[in-house]
Enzyme design. Structure first.
Site, short mmCIF file in Angstrom:
data_model
loop_
_atom_site.label_atom_id
_atom_site.label_comp_id
_atom_site.label_asym_id
_atom_site.label_seq_id
_atom_site.Cartn_x
_atom_site.Cartn_y
_atom_site.Cartn_z
N ASN A 39 -35.09 65.06 48.90
CA ASN A 39 -35.63 63.32 48.50
C ASN A 39 -36.92 62.86 48.63
O ASN A 39 -37.03 63.00 49.54
CB ASN A 39 -34.93 61.85 49.58
CG ASN A 39 -33.33 62.46 49.31
OD1 ASN A 39 -32.47 63.33 47.89
ND2 ASN A 39 -32.91 62.02 49.51
N GLY B 138 -35.10 56.91 48.66
CA GLY B 138 -35.03 56.61 50.18
C GLY B 138 -35.31 57.59 51.02
O GLY B 138 -34.75 57.73 52.66
N HIS C 201 -47.30 68.27 56.62
CA HIS C 201 -46.19 67.03 56.86
C HIS C 201 -46.69 66.17 56.04
O HIS C 201 -45.56 65.10 55.09
CB HIS C 201 -45.52 66.54 57.75
CG HIS C 201 -44.69 68.31 58.50
ND1 HIS C 201 -43.66 68.41 58.28
CD2 HIS C 201 -45.22 68.21 59.62
CE1 HIS C 201 -43.38 69.81 59.01
NE2 HIS C 201 -44.22 69.71 59.85
N HIS D 220 -27.76 74.48 44.87
CA HIS D 220 -26.49 74.72 44.72
C HIS D 220 -26.27 76.68 44.67
O HIS D 220 -26.65 77.20 43.32
CB HIS D 220 -25.43 74.14 43.74
CG HIS D 220 -25.67 72.74 43.92
ND1 HIS D 220 -25.27 72.28 42.81
CD2 HIS D 220 -26.03 71.99 44.42
CE1 HIS D 220 -25.20 70.55 43.42
NE2 HIS D 220 -25.73 70.62 44.53
N GLN E 110 -34.98 69.06 53.09
CA GLN E 110 -33.78 69.07 54.18
C GLN E 110 -32.51 70.25 54.45
O GLN E 110 -32.45 70.53 52.87
CB GLN E 110 -32.77 67.41 53.95
CG GLN E 110 -34.29 65.84 54.90
CD GLN E 110 -34.20 64.99 54.54
OE1 GLN E 110 -33.67 64.64 53.83
NE2 GLN E 110 -33.28 64.37 55.84
N SER F 172 -37.82 57.79 53.81
CA SER F 172 -39.02 56.88 54.64
C SER F 172 -39.68 57.87 55.33
O SER F 172 -40.95 57.01 55.37
CB SER F 172 -38.34 56.23 55.51
OG SER F 172 -37.82 56.99 56.38
N HIS G 265 -40.55 69.54 52.89
CA HIS G 265 -40.17 71.47 53.54
C HIS G 265 -38.52 70.68 53.23
O HIS G 265 -37.59 71.07 53.02
CB HIS G 265 -40.28 71.38 54.40
CG HIS G 265 -39.90 70.66 55.07
ND1 HIS G 265 -38.89 69.47 55.39
CD2 HIS G 265 -41.21 69.69 56.23
CE1 HIS G 265 -38.91 68.46 57.06
NE2 HIS G 265 -40.62 68.11 57.29
N HIS H 40 -28.85 77.74 41.60
CA HIS H 40 -30.02 76.98 40.57
C HIS H 40 -29.62 75.88 41.47
O HIS H 40 -29.10 75.26 42.69
CB HIS H 40 -29.07 76.51 39.35
CG HIS H 40 -27.24 75.85 40.00
ND1 HIS H 40 -25.95 76.50 40.23
CD2 HIS H 40 -27.51 73.84 39.85
CE1 HIS H 40 -25.40 75.31 40.11
NE2 HIS H 40 -25.94 74.43 40.24
#
Length: 192
Positions: A40, A46, A2, A168, A55, A48, A53, A183
């Site tokens: 992200n 944003g 990770h 999406h 979300q 932290s 992997h 895409h």
């Protein structure tokens, strides 16, 4: 691991992430209409907790951006009998001005409507509605093109390049969804 970003991972590791995305999306798609895979990367976006992997979340309603994509892709399909993003990709491939990298199954490009600096879109070459439908070859080539694209991002400013990425694909509902083309959007912020 990770502590690694996708750009730092080897191809088998990235392929494992893709296969996990596929399995999780298939499972959640049995219950929810919309399954959102996203990542992200970087504190400026944003994040932290660094992780390679991404979300995932699921919902019974389409978020605003996918709802617009659904509407416009359906309208185009009704008029032309072909998926909008398949035709768009064909046009971009003939112009060859905004292509960043490509392989047998995927193309990474800067969409002509880009609003973010360094924005890119990743599109399969063949009509594919959802990430759950990727063939073995598409999965392997996706791991390769993601590695290539993300290393290029990191090399722009010689830093772990931050971005928000989201997949999406067709909603999991009773509709035909032939108008959808899978895409991914990459939205990096402007770094100075």
């Amino acid at each position: 691991r990770h502590d690694l970003t996708l750009a730092q991972m080897d191809l088998p590791g990235i392929l494992s992430v893709i296969q996990t995305w596929m399995a999780q999306t298939a499972q959640l798609g049995q219950t929810y209409q919309w399954v959102q895979l996203f990542e992200n990367k970087g504190a400026v976006m944003g994040c932290s907790n660094p992780h390679p992997h991404g979300q995932i979340w699921a919902s019974d309603i389409l978020p605003e951006e996918p709802e617009k994509e659904d509407r416009f892709q359906q309208r185009y399909f009704d008029r032309h009998g072909r998926p909008l993003l398949c035709d768009y990709l064909e046009r971009e491939m003939s112009i060859k001005e905004r292509i960043i990298c490509e392989n047998d199954e995927w193309v990474a490009l800067v969409p002509y409507w880009a609003v973010w600096p360094f924005e890119t879109m990743l599109i399969p070459r063949r009509h594919t509605r959802q990430i759950t439908a990727l063939t073995e070859k598409q999965q392997t080539d996706l791991s390769r093109i993601m590695k290539q694209l993300l290393v290029r991002y990191d090399n722009i400013f010689q830093t772990a390049f931050p971005y928000s990425m989201g997949w999406h694909g067709a909603p999991f509902n009773s509709s035909d969804n032939r108008h959808w083309q899978l895409h991914a959007h990459y939205y990096p912020p402007l770094l100075r």
